[in-house]
Design a protein around this motif. Structure first.
Motif, PDB file in Angstrom:
ATOM      1  N   UNK A   1       0.497  -6.986   3.677  1.00 28.17           N
ATOM      2  CA  UNK A   1      -0.505  -6.590   4.676  1.00 28.17           C
ATOM      3  C   UNK A   1       0.156  -5.973   5.912  1.00 28.17           C
ATOM      4  N   UNK A   2       1.273  -6.582   6.346  1.00 29.18           N
ATOM      5  CA  UNK A   2       1.976  -6.072   7.522  1.00 29.18           C
ATOM      6  C   UNK A   2       2.542  -4.673   7.245  1.00 29.18           C
ATOM      7  N   UNK A   3       3.107  -4.464   6.072  1.00 32.57           N
ATOM      8  CA  UNK A   3       3.660  -3.156   5.726  1.00 32.57           C
ATOM      9  C   UNK A   3       2.556  -2.102   5.655  1.00 32.57           C
ATOM     10  N   UNK A   4       1.404  -2.498   5.138  1.00 25.59           N
ATOM     11  CA  UNK A   4       0.277  -1.563   5.055  1.00 25.59           C
ATOM     12  C   UNK A   4      -0.191  -1.160   6.455  1.00 25.59           C
ATOM     13  N   UNK A   5      -0.246  -2.145   7.353  1.00 21.23           N
ATOM     14  CA  UNK A   5      -0.643  -1.875   8.742  1.00 21.23           C
ATOM     15  C   UNK A   5       0.374  -0.943   9.410  1.00 21.23           C
ATOM     16  N   UNK A   6       1.674  -1.232   9.210  1.00 22.15           N
ATOM     17  CA  UNK A   6       2.731  -0.413   9.796  1.00 22.15           C
ATOM     18  C   UNK A   6       2.704   1.011   9.238  1.00 22.15           C
ATOM     19  N   UNK A   7       2.446   1.116   7.939  1.00 25.22           N
ATOM     20  CA  UNK A   7       2.381   2.444   7.311  1.00 25.22           C
ATOM     21  C   UNK A   7       1.245   3.276   7.902  1.00 25.22           C
ATOM     22  N   UNK A   8       0.138   2.615   8.246  1.00 24.00           N
ATOM     23  CA  UNK A   8      -0.981   3.330   8.856  1.00 24.00           C
ATOM     24  C   UNK A   8      -0.593   3.879  10.233  1.00 24.00           C
ATOM     25  N   UNK A   9       0.259   3.145  10.951  1.00 17.44           N
ATOM     26  CA  UNK A   9       0.714   3.598  12.264  1.00 17.44           C
ATOM     27  C   UNK A   9       1.758   4.709  12.161  1.00 17.44           C
TER      28      UNK A   9
END
Length: 381
Positions: free
Chosen positions: A37-45
């Motif tokens: 979930x954290x990687x997905x959030x970071x990828x969106x940024x």
């Protein structure tokens, strides 16, 4: 080599090797979903720069096939162009802070560690063996055994320990390894080489069969690779040549280059009892269990340095070292075990260096959630 490496496989980076103990611990304690979930959030940024395409066996079943591993290192977030904006950068850092908090509540060591191992190995007494083979047919058979029995098997051994092979040419090996498996990988390669050479040279009159000398450099993932390679080569030379008065070859030398502090290098022959790999893993377990106070290593180190400067006799050094161990809050059995090691080759200085060198391995093993081992299991390594 990276440019010519088959694009279908990709090539692991030093940061991949540094993060693998962390990911092993995440898997062992069930935190994969939070990291995802954290990687997905970071990828969106970050945008497209967050995507990766490194299909290496060491990264199988990890999110680093899909996501850039730098996303999990706060100090590397500024490398992404999309995070040049201070607001976006702070949001990304906050994503990581929340992730570390969740993982710690679950008993997972976070954030990821920063060290990995670079292994360089080379065969010993190969020229002598070739000189004794005689006719060309024997030379061809030996070369075939070395190529098919050892060199071709090295990739599988390295990858079985979560590493990435750079090259394996005959008796020459260079590989990147995560810290929690590096010592076992070095021993596995030495065993395989010894077995192949024993079978290939059966009946050949040799004083000693060829062996494998291994240098293992423990370095930070952001250190220049050329510096890491230089350290691994120096460790391999020490393994092969030894220090004054030491028997040459058939050895492992482990070098540690901390970002803050002095470089350490320890050597041990493969036929020692216990082997250096066993000693370091045992000391790492004792450190993880809190059975050896952190100050012991530094007090023994200071004693060894003072003893060398003053020219103190070995008996006096050993007596003072035993006194230091005696006044520490340790179980009697552990005090006696370390006292026996004090009496071995290298004495006080070697035990102090090994205790210091065991710490990065202990931290990686703890982060990977590798169980501490019973003494009888350790004896089997």
């Amino acid at each position: 080599m990276k440019r010519w490496w088959p694009t279908a496989h990709g090539f692991v980076s030093t940061t991949h090797m540094a993060v693998l103990p962390f990911w092993e611990g995440v898997k062992n304690k069930g935190g994969e979903a939070w990291v995802g979930e954290a990687l997905e959030h970071l990828a969106a940024l970050v945008g497209e720069e967050a995507r990766a395409a490194t299909y290496h066996p060491a990264l199988k079943d990890t999110p680093f096939v899909q996501y850039d591993v730098r996303l999990l290192y706060e100090s590397r977030l500024e490398e992404f162009p999309a995070l040049e904006d201070p607001g976006r950068l702070e949001e990304a850092k906050e994503v990581l802070r929340r992730l570390w908090g969740k993982l710690r509540q679950k008993g997972i060591q976070a954030p990821p560690g920063g060290y990995y191992a670079l292994l360089h190995a080379d065969g010993d007494r190969m020229g002598e063996a070739l000189d004794r083979l005689g006719h060309p047919q024997a030379h061809r058979a030996f070369s075939r055994a070395l190529a098919l029995g050892f060199a071709r098997e090295v990739k599988g051994i390295v990858e079985a320990h979560g590493g990435g092979l750079v090259y394996s040419g005959g008796d020459d090996v260079l590989a990147l390894l995560p810290l929690h498996t590096a010592l076992r990988a070095a021993w596995a390669l030495a065993q395989r080489f010894q077995k192949v050479m024993g079978e290939a040279l059966e009946g050949v009159p040799l004083e000693q069969p060829p062996t494998l000398s291994v240098g293992l450099a423990v370095v930070h993932h952001l250190e220049p690779l050329q510096d890491a390679l230089d350290l691994a080569r120096r460790a391999e030379r020490l393994a092969k040549e030894g220090r004054e008065g030491e028997e040459k070859r058939n050895a492992l030398a482990v070098a540690y280059s901390p970002r803050a502090g002095s470089e350490l290098m320890v050597r041990g022959r493969w036929d020692e009892e216990p082997r250096l790999t066993q000693r370091l893993l045992r000391l790492a377990d004792l450190l993880r269990l809190g059975e050896v106070p952190a100050r012991v290593a530094y007090e023994l180190w200071e004693l060894a340095q003072e003893g060398e400067a003053l020219g103190l006799p070995q008996e006096a050094l050993l007596a003072e070292a035993r006194r230091i161990l005696g006044r520490k809050e340790m179980k009697r059995g552990h005090k006696e075990e370390l006292a026996r090691w004090l009496s071995g080759e290298g004495g006080v200085g070697r035990l102090a260096e090994e205790l210091l060198l065991a710490r990065p391995f202990a931290e990686a093993l703890e982060q990977a959630a590798v169980p501490t081992e019973r003494r009888e299991v350790w004896d089997a390594h």
